[in-house]
Scaffold this motif. Structure first.
Motif, short mmCIF file in Angstrom:
data_model
loop_
_atom_site.label_atom_id
_atom_site.label_comp_id
_atom_site.label_asym_id
_atom_site.label_seq_id
_atom_site.Cartn_x
_atom_site.Cartn_y
_atom_site.Cartn_z
N SER A 27 -14.42 25.94 -9.48
CA SER A 27 -15.60 25.47 -10.20
C SER A 27 -15.36 25.58 -11.71
CB SER A 27 -16.81 26.30 -9.79
OG SER A 27 -17.89 26.02 -10.64
N ALA A 28 -14.79 26.72 -12.11
CA ALA A 28 -14.61 26.96 -13.54
C ALA A 28 -13.54 26.06 -14.16
CB ALA A 28 -14.25 28.43 -13.76
N VAL A 29 -12.42 25.93 -13.47
CA VAL A 29 -11.35 25.10 -14.03
C VAL A 29 -11.72 23.64 -13.86
CG1 VAL A 29 -8.95 24.40 -13.71
CG2 VAL A 29 -9.57 26.81 -13.54
N GLY A 30 -11.90 22.96 -14.97
CA GLY A 30 -12.32 21.56 -14.87
C GLY A 30 -11.88 20.79 -16.11
N LEU A 31 -12.56 19.69 -16.34
CA LEU A 31 -12.17 18.86 -17.47
C LEU A 31 -12.29 19.62 -18.79
CD1 LEU A 31 -13.97 15.65 -16.23
CD2 LEU A 31 -11.51 16.06 -16.27
N GLY A 32 -13.24 20.54 -18.85
CA GLY A 32 -13.45 21.33 -20.07
C GLY A 32 -12.19 22.07 -20.49
N ASN A 33 -11.43 22.55 -19.52
CA ASN A 33 -10.20 23.29 -19.84
C ASN A 33 -9.17 22.39 -20.50
OD1 ASN A 33 -11.57 24.50 -17.53
ND2 ASN A 33 -10.00 26.06 -17.73
N VAL A 34 -9.14 21.13 -20.08
CA VAL A 34 -8.08 20.25 -20.56
C VAL A 34 -8.49 19.49 -21.81
CG1 VAL A 34 -6.54 18.35 -19.92
CG2 VAL A 34 -7.28 19.98 -18.20
N TRP A 35 -9.73 19.00 -21.83
CA TRP A 35 -10.02 18.13 -22.97
C TRP A 35 -10.71 18.80 -24.14
CZ3 TRP A 35 -13.62 13.99 -20.39
CH2 TRP A 35 -14.95 14.39 -20.47
N ARG A 36 -11.19 20.02 -23.95
CA ARG A 36 -11.82 20.65 -25.11
C ARG A 36 -11.11 21.88 -25.63
NH1 ARG A 36 -17.64 21.88 -24.40
NH2 ARG A 36 -17.88 22.53 -26.55
N PHE A 37 -10.74 22.76 -24.71
CA PHE A 37 -10.19 24.04 -25.17
C PHE A 37 -8.96 23.89 -26.07
CE2 PHE A 37 -7.33 27.57 -24.95
CZ PHE A 37 -8.14 28.62 -25.32
N PRO A 38 -7.93 23.12 -25.64
CA PRO A 38 -6.71 23.07 -26.45
C PRO A 38 -6.99 22.56 -27.86
CG PRO A 38 -6.33 22.06 -24.32
CD PRO A 38 -7.80 22.31 -24.42
N TYR A 39 -7.81 21.53 -27.94
CA TYR A 39 -8.12 20.95 -29.24
C TYR A 39 -8.85 21.96 -30.13
CZ TYR A 39 -10.58 18.01 -32.58
OH TYR A 39 -11.09 17.46 -33.73
N MET A 40 -9.82 22.65 -29.54
CA MET A 40 -10.57 23.63 -30.33
C MET A 40 -9.67 24.74 -30.82
SD MET A 40 -14.00 23.87 -28.17
CE MET A 40 -15.04 24.68 -29.29
N ALA A 41 -8.76 25.17 -29.95
CA ALA A 41 -7.84 26.24 -30.35
C ALA A 41 -6.96 25.77 -31.50
CB ALA A 41 -6.99 26.66 -29.16
N GLY A 42 -6.40 24.57 -31.36
CA GLY A 42 -5.49 24.06 -32.39
C GLY A 42 -6.19 23.87 -33.73
N GLU A 43 -7.43 23.36 -33.68
CA GLU A 43 -8.14 23.06 -34.92
C GLU A 43 -8.75 24.28 -35.58
OE1 GLU A 43 -9.31 19.73 -36.55
OE2 GLU A 43 -7.21 19.85 -35.95
N ASN A 44 -9.03 25.30 -34.78
CA ASN A 44 -9.82 26.42 -35.30
C ASN A 44 -9.06 27.73 -35.43
OD1 ASN A 44 -12.34 25.04 -35.61
ND2 ASN A 44 -12.45 24.98 -33.39
N GLY A 45 -7.83 27.65 -35.82
CA GLY A 45 -7.14 28.90 -36.12
C GLY A 45 -6.15 29.36 -35.07
N GLY A 46 -5.83 28.51 -34.11
CA GLY A 46 -4.77 28.84 -33.15
C GLY A 46 -4.98 30.17 -32.44
#
Ligand code: PHE
Length: 459
Positions: A27-46
């Motif tokens: 349930s937890a692992v979904g599109l959110g893991n792939v399309w939002r998390f990586p981008y947010m991490a990269g843009e917001n201080g790694g």
């Protein structure tokens, strides 16, 4: 063992610990893991963002997840009834109904995106994922606004979900999760391996992990927090419904930690799948649907241009991975409403599941049509119906349900009930009970309130 008040368990339940972990992690692992998390991490201080995210998961996500576990397992019933039981009737019961409604509304719209993933598997198979960046943009624009194709795939993915759900908790959800989740991990590892071996991949790895303290501010903190809740499927009825299938031996704290670790791990691996490939061909990744349906197919094609067969396979595996991630989340969303209708209308599982499938197909169809095929008729106040569903469920209902759940459990439910569930009726030590209670009473509601006010520009 002080087992004076153990509830009777006649209800369907998961057969094993592994079943609990894989289904809930599904349930937890979904599109959110792939399309939002990586981008947010990269843009917001790694690396700094990743640390903040982990802190949010630890101190806010996990306590909220445990709270839903407690309510669900205590209730041994669908989310609405579980809250009603815990509240002994009365106004707090409404939170459960809101949770079910949120889950129900999200199902239709999430299925549309899951359907897109299926179409892209098909397109990869028949060799249509081939062209320049403009081609991928046009392909997506044309496909997503088509009046028939996306609806066809929405119906297909909801049909598959129906077939799994209809088989029940053990033979349907648990069996499917035990097959789909390991496949998903395997696919992820294969693509991460291929992506990290590309020339220039280290720049992508650096982008994801390089700590940049200057990028951190209050907004980043709130973004991490919002992402943590969404990624853990909190406040949508899913966690609560699945917890009603846990046995009295399930260690709630340990399970919440294990599920969160898996979810965060997958999110980080998704970053390692996306950035090395993107940087190796010099493309700047973005987030949301355009990342996975426009940017990445192009990136994979370019990155493996010298080995077209590998590019073909990677693109296919990538959409297969996305579809599996979306399907396991969709199963949990579907189950929220199926359990609700089955129990509240006192009908069979099959009929309840069919009712949910048909009605969410209708919602999905309207959401899909609002993206172009219906012109402006399905647009209200400058937002398409699709965007409204996303906005109302994710940004309005999710924080409200999350906030009220913490207040209800922390302040109104007798602590004895909470402690009994937390410690499995005294059989577990419960060393962290006071910390948990403190977080749920004060820290979680205050932080959720902040995200809520912040996203409406009020603070
Ligand atoms: N957690 C899922 C994701 O990361 C999304 C989701 C939210 C799924 C709520 C089910 C319920 O994509």
């Amino acid at each position: 063992m002080k087992n004076i008040e153990m509830p009777k368990l006649e209800r369907a339940n998961f057969s094993s610990k592994l079943g609990v972990i894989l289904a809930t992690a599904g349930s937890a692992v979904g599109l959110g893991n792939v399309w939002r998390f990586p981008y947010m991490a990269g843009e917001n201080g790694g690396a700094v963002f990743i640390i903040i995210y982990v802190v949010c998961v630890l101190f806010l996500g996990i306590p909220c997840m445990i709270s839903e576990f407690i309510i669900g397992r205590h209730g041994q019933s669908n989310t609405a009834r579980a809250f009603r039981k815990m509240a002994g009737g009365g106004p707090w019961s409404l939170i459960g109904y809101m949770g079910v409604l949120t889950g129900f509304l999200i199902t239709g719209y999430y299925a549309v995106v899951a359907g897109w993933c299926l179409q892209y598997i098909w397109a990869s198979l028949i060799g249509h994922m081939n062209g320049d960046p403009e081609y991928f943009k046009a392909y997506f624009a044309e496909f997503s606004s088509d009046p028939v194709k996306p609806i066809f795939w929405t119906v297909i993915i909801l049909g598959i979900t129906y077939l799994i759900i209809e088989h029940g908790v053990r033979d349907g959800i648990e069996r499917a999760s035990k097959l789909l989740m390991p496949t998903l991990f395997l696919l992820l590892l294969v693509i991460v391996g291929a992506s990290c071996m590309l020339p220039g991949a280290e720049k992508g790895i650096e982008f994801l992990f390089k700590p940049d303290f200057t990028a951190i501010n209050g907004d980043v903190f709130l973004a991490a927090l919002g992402q943590a809740f969404y990624s853990l499927s909190i406040a949508m009825g899913c966690i609560c419904t699945y917890a009603s299938y846990f046995s009295k031996q399930t260690n709630l704290t340990k399970s919440a930690i294990q599920i969160s670790v898996i979810d965060s791990f997958v999110a980080i691996l998704a970053g390692l799948m996306i950035f090395p490939a993107a940087f190796s061909v010099g493309v700047n990744p973005d987030s949301g649907p355009s990342l996975i349906f426009i940017t990445l197919p192009n990136v994979f094609q370019q990155a493996f241009a010298h080995m077209p067969a590998v590019g073909y396979v990677i693109s296919l595996l990538f959409f297969l991975l996305l579809s599996l991630a979306a399907l396991t989340s969709l199963m949990s969303l579907h189950e929220v409403s199926t359990a609700f209708f089955q129990e509240e209308l006192a009908t069979t599982r099959k009929k309840a599941a069919l009712l949910v499938t048909v009605s969410t197909c209708v919602i999905g169809a309207f959401c899909s049509l609002s993206l172009g095929a219906a012109g402006h008729t399905l647009e209200f106040f400058n937002r398409t119906l699709f965007d409204w569903f996303d906005f109302v469920t994710g940004q309005v209902f999710l924080p409200i349900v999350g906030f009220l759940t913490c207040i209800f459990l922390g302040w109104f439910v007798p602590h004895k009930i909470v402690r009994d569930e937390f410690t499995n009726w005294g059989t577990l030590y419960g060393r962290y009970f006071h910390l948990y209670l403190f977080l749920v009473k004060y820290v979680c509601p205050i932080c959720i309130l902040f995200i809520f006010l912040h996203q409406f520009g009020l603070i």
